[in-house]
Write an enzyme that holds these catalytic residues in place. Structure first.
Site, PDB file in Angstrom:
ATOM      1  N   HIS A  74       0.588  -1.074   0.011  1.00 13.70           N
ATOM      2  CA  HIS A  74      -0.082   0.105  -0.173  1.00 13.70           C
ATOM      3  C   HIS A  74       0.903   1.051   0.048  1.00 13.70           C
ATOM      4  CE1 HIS A  74       0.997   0.497   4.327  1.00 13.70           C
ATOM      5  NE2 HIS A  74       0.297  -0.829   4.573  1.00 13.70           N
ATOM      6  N   CYS A 102       2.755 -11.668  19.917  1.00 13.32           N
ATOM      7  CA  CYS A 102       1.843 -11.295  18.807  1.00 13.32           C
ATOM      8  C   CYS A 102       2.291 -11.525  17.508  1.00 13.32           C
ATOM      9  CB  CYS A 102       1.660  -9.746  18.884  1.00 13.32           C
ATOM     10  SG  CYS A 102       0.805  -9.022  17.753  1.00 13.32           S
ATOM     11  N   CYS A 123       3.016  -8.617  15.345  1.00  6.98           N
ATOM     12  CA  CYS A 123       4.471  -7.920  15.359  1.00  6.98           C
ATOM     13  C   CYS A 123       5.591  -9.028  15.303  1.00  6.98           C
ATOM     14  CB  CYS A 123       4.509  -7.467  16.717  1.00  6.98           C
ATOM     15  SG  CYS A 123       3.476  -6.279  17.222  1.00  6.98           S
ATOM     16  N   CYS A 144      -2.570  -5.924  21.920  1.00  5.26           N
ATOM     17  CA  CYS A 144      -1.376  -5.239  21.202  1.00  5.26           C
ATOM     18  C   CYS A 144      -1.794  -3.955  20.665  1.00  5.26           C
ATOM     19  CB  CYS A 144      -1.047  -6.348  19.925  1.00  5.26           C
ATOM     20  SG  CYS A 144       0.406  -5.381  18.926  1.00  5.26           S
ATOM     21  N   LYS A 185      -6.369   4.090   9.925  1.00  5.37           N
ATOM     22  CA  LYS A 185      -5.055   3.381   9.630  1.00  5.37           C
ATOM     23  C   LYS A 185      -5.132   2.446   8.406  1.00  5.37           C
ATOM     24  CE  LYS A 185      -2.617  -0.505  12.018  1.00  5.37           C
ATOM     25  NZ  LYS A 185      -2.082  -0.910  13.052  1.00  5.37           N
ATOM     26  N   LYS A 203      -4.519  -3.977   5.283  1.00  7.84           N
ATOM     27  CA  LYS A 203      -4.210  -4.690   4.164  1.00  7.84           C
ATOM     28  C   LYS A 203      -5.276  -4.948   3.013  1.00  7.84           C
ATOM     29  CE  LYS A 203       0.016  -6.283   5.587  1.00  7.84           C
ATOM     30  NZ  LYS A 203       1.405  -6.187   4.662  1.00  7.84           N
TER      31      LYS A 203
END
Ligand SMILES: [Zn+2]
Length: 505
Positions: A18, A127, A130, A144, A301, A304
């Protein structure tokens, strides 16, 4: 002149690229182009992080074999080179590049020999987003903060790296600037993290949990090298650590600058963990870690699944490569996230490129065509109108200082400021009035007569347009080439006018 080695981070390939990925690629490409332009020996490297656990999960969700899926998505990232006009010299795809695994194994063995790797059993909150363990304090409401999901509790025996041993040295390196972290507020963040105490961290996963994907731990096939250990190593395996001693020595050991361009979310990995691994293995550290913020899209935010509005290829197809590169370089600040919208991209393009730079060049070219039949006048007296010449020198100095400070927004701003000066110069000198006076045999403005006055003004404008083309080269290589062609390169006769930038809005 120096030797300049520059890298981007290598993104996970668990979804389509992106505009946030485009930001980092374009920033790094601009730095590489700038340093090539000033005569540095440059190697710019990018790549993809193929071995992450979350790639495995995405492949499974897509119903594809992991290698097949990772190969497909990883190519989509590298294929951004065309639409974004990138000039990387090399790329490392960690699952497929034959240089990578031997280098990771060598790095592992070097840390092992130093006594910095040991096995212990561990229970922690992991996580997958991450790809790291978090302490409970790092997880407000048990989630998270980056991925807003609950981590998984994992208990297993892993290999650990003695990060604690390097706490004081890392603090000294970062605080002294020997390892430069930019901007300053990110350096302070790293220092406060180091000061809070560094704990050893797990650098392997059980083969079961990394289902058959990744690089096996040398001598311990039940374990797979932690994906971050694996990924960070790409910065040295690309130049040849573990496979090509000469290449490695040339581009890592003996580079004057080793620069990592990264996003803020992976700062600790680059300014703490990675330098510690290098210290342990006895290898030189990066000289600079350059940290950018994130983009949001329409206030959200970027996820994907955000779709075509933030697909950089679709954006360049709709608005052009120059428009996207320019927005990323000109509008994205060094602190705080920046919101991407198509409307902002269009406004920025039209204001700066079409109305300011493009307008100046179009007027210049058409006046040279009208008043001098397209032949660029030779300016006999350089000192005749020094104001614009001074502005050119000042702009070049400002661009240089800003790029060296990694402030690309200020650098592009200095280019626009030069074009503003050029447009003011046209308004102040009224070349059309000079041409009228010339035809009528009357004294022109400022009491001067004859062709010198108009020749000087047109010559200054052409020189300024050419300087704009030169200054834009690292930022907008395509537009720079078109401007150079429009302004006749070294030749005296300009080609017929055609606007270099068309308004988008
Ligand atoms: Zn996370």
């Amino acid at each position: 002149m120096g030797r300049y080695y520059l890298t981007t981070a290598i993104p996970y390939v668990n979804g389509a690229p992106h505009v946030g990925h485009a930001l980092e690629l374009v920033q790094a490409d601009t730095l590489a182009r700038y340093h090539r332009g000033i005569g540095d020996e440059v190697r710019a490297q990018t790549g993809t992080d193929d071995n992450a656990l979350k790639n495995v999960l995405s492949a499974r969700a897509a119903g594809l074999d992991t290698a097949e899926y990772v190969d497909l998505v990883s190519r989509r990232f590298l294929d951004l080179a065309g639409p974004l006009s990138l000039s990387f010299d090399d790329s490392v795809r960690t699952a497929f590049d034959p240089r990578h695994r031997p280098g990771v194994e060598k790095l592992w063995n070097a840390c092992l020999e130093r006594g910095d790797l040991y096995r212990r059993s561990y229970t922690g909150l992991y996580c997958t987003g991450c790809e790291q363990f978090h302490s409970p304090e790092e997880l407000p409401d048990g989630l998270c903060p980056e991925h807003r999901s609950a981590p998984e509790e994992v208990a297993e025996e892993n290999w650990f790296f003695r990060l604690s041993r390097y706490q004081d040295r890392l603090y000294d390196l970062v605080s002294s600037g020997e390892l430069r972290v930019e901007p300053g507020f990110r350096r302070r963040e790293v220092l406060s993290f180091i000061r809070s105490g560094l704990e050893d961290f797990s650098v392997s996963r059980s083969v079961e949990r990394a289902p058959g994907w990744g690089i096996p731990v040398p001598g311990d096939p039940g374990q797979v090298v932690y994906v971050w250990y694996d990924a960070l190593a790409n910065y040295v395996t690309g130049p040849g650590y573990g496979t090509d001693p000469e290449g490695y020595d040339h581009w890592w050991t003996r580079a004057d600058q080793r620069v990592h361009v990264i996003g803020k979310g992976i700062l600790r990995f680059h300014a703490v963990y990675w330098p510690a691994l290098l210290l342990s293995a006895g290898l030189p550290l990066p000289t600079t870690v350059l940290v950018h913020e994130y983009l949001t899209a329409d206030g959200e935010k970027i996820s994907k699944s955000a779709g075509a509005s933030v697909d950089p290829v679709a954006v360049t197809e709709a608005f052009g490569t120059d428009a996207l590169r320019w927005w990323l370089l000109r509008d994205v600040g060094r602190s705080g996230d920046t919101d991407y919208t198509e409307a902002r991209l269009v406004v920025r393009h039209d204001e700066d490129l079409a109305n300011t730079i493009g307008n100046l060049v179009n007027r210049t070219v058409s006046m040279v065509a009208r008043y001098r039949s397209g032949v660029v006048p030779r300016v006999a007296d350089e000192s005749g109108e020094p104001s614009l010449a001074r502005a050119r020198v000042r702009a070049a100095e400002q661009v240089d200082a800003a790029v060296r400070a990694f402030d690309l927004r200020a650098a592009t701003g200095a280019v626009v400021a030069l074009a503003d000066e050029g447009n003011r110069y046209v308004a102040d000198h009224e070349p059309w009035a000079l041409a009228r006076a010339e035809r009528a045999g009357e004294p022109g403005k400022r009491g001067r007569t004859g062709p010198e006055a108009l020749d000087t003004v047109l010559g200054e404008l052409v020189a300024t347009g050419r300087e704009l083309a030169r200054l834009l080269r690292p930022f907008l290589p395509d537009a720079s080439a078109r401007l150079t062609e429009q302004l006749g390169g070294d030749g005296g006769q300009l080609p017929p006018a055609a606007p270099v930038f068309r308004r988008l809005g």
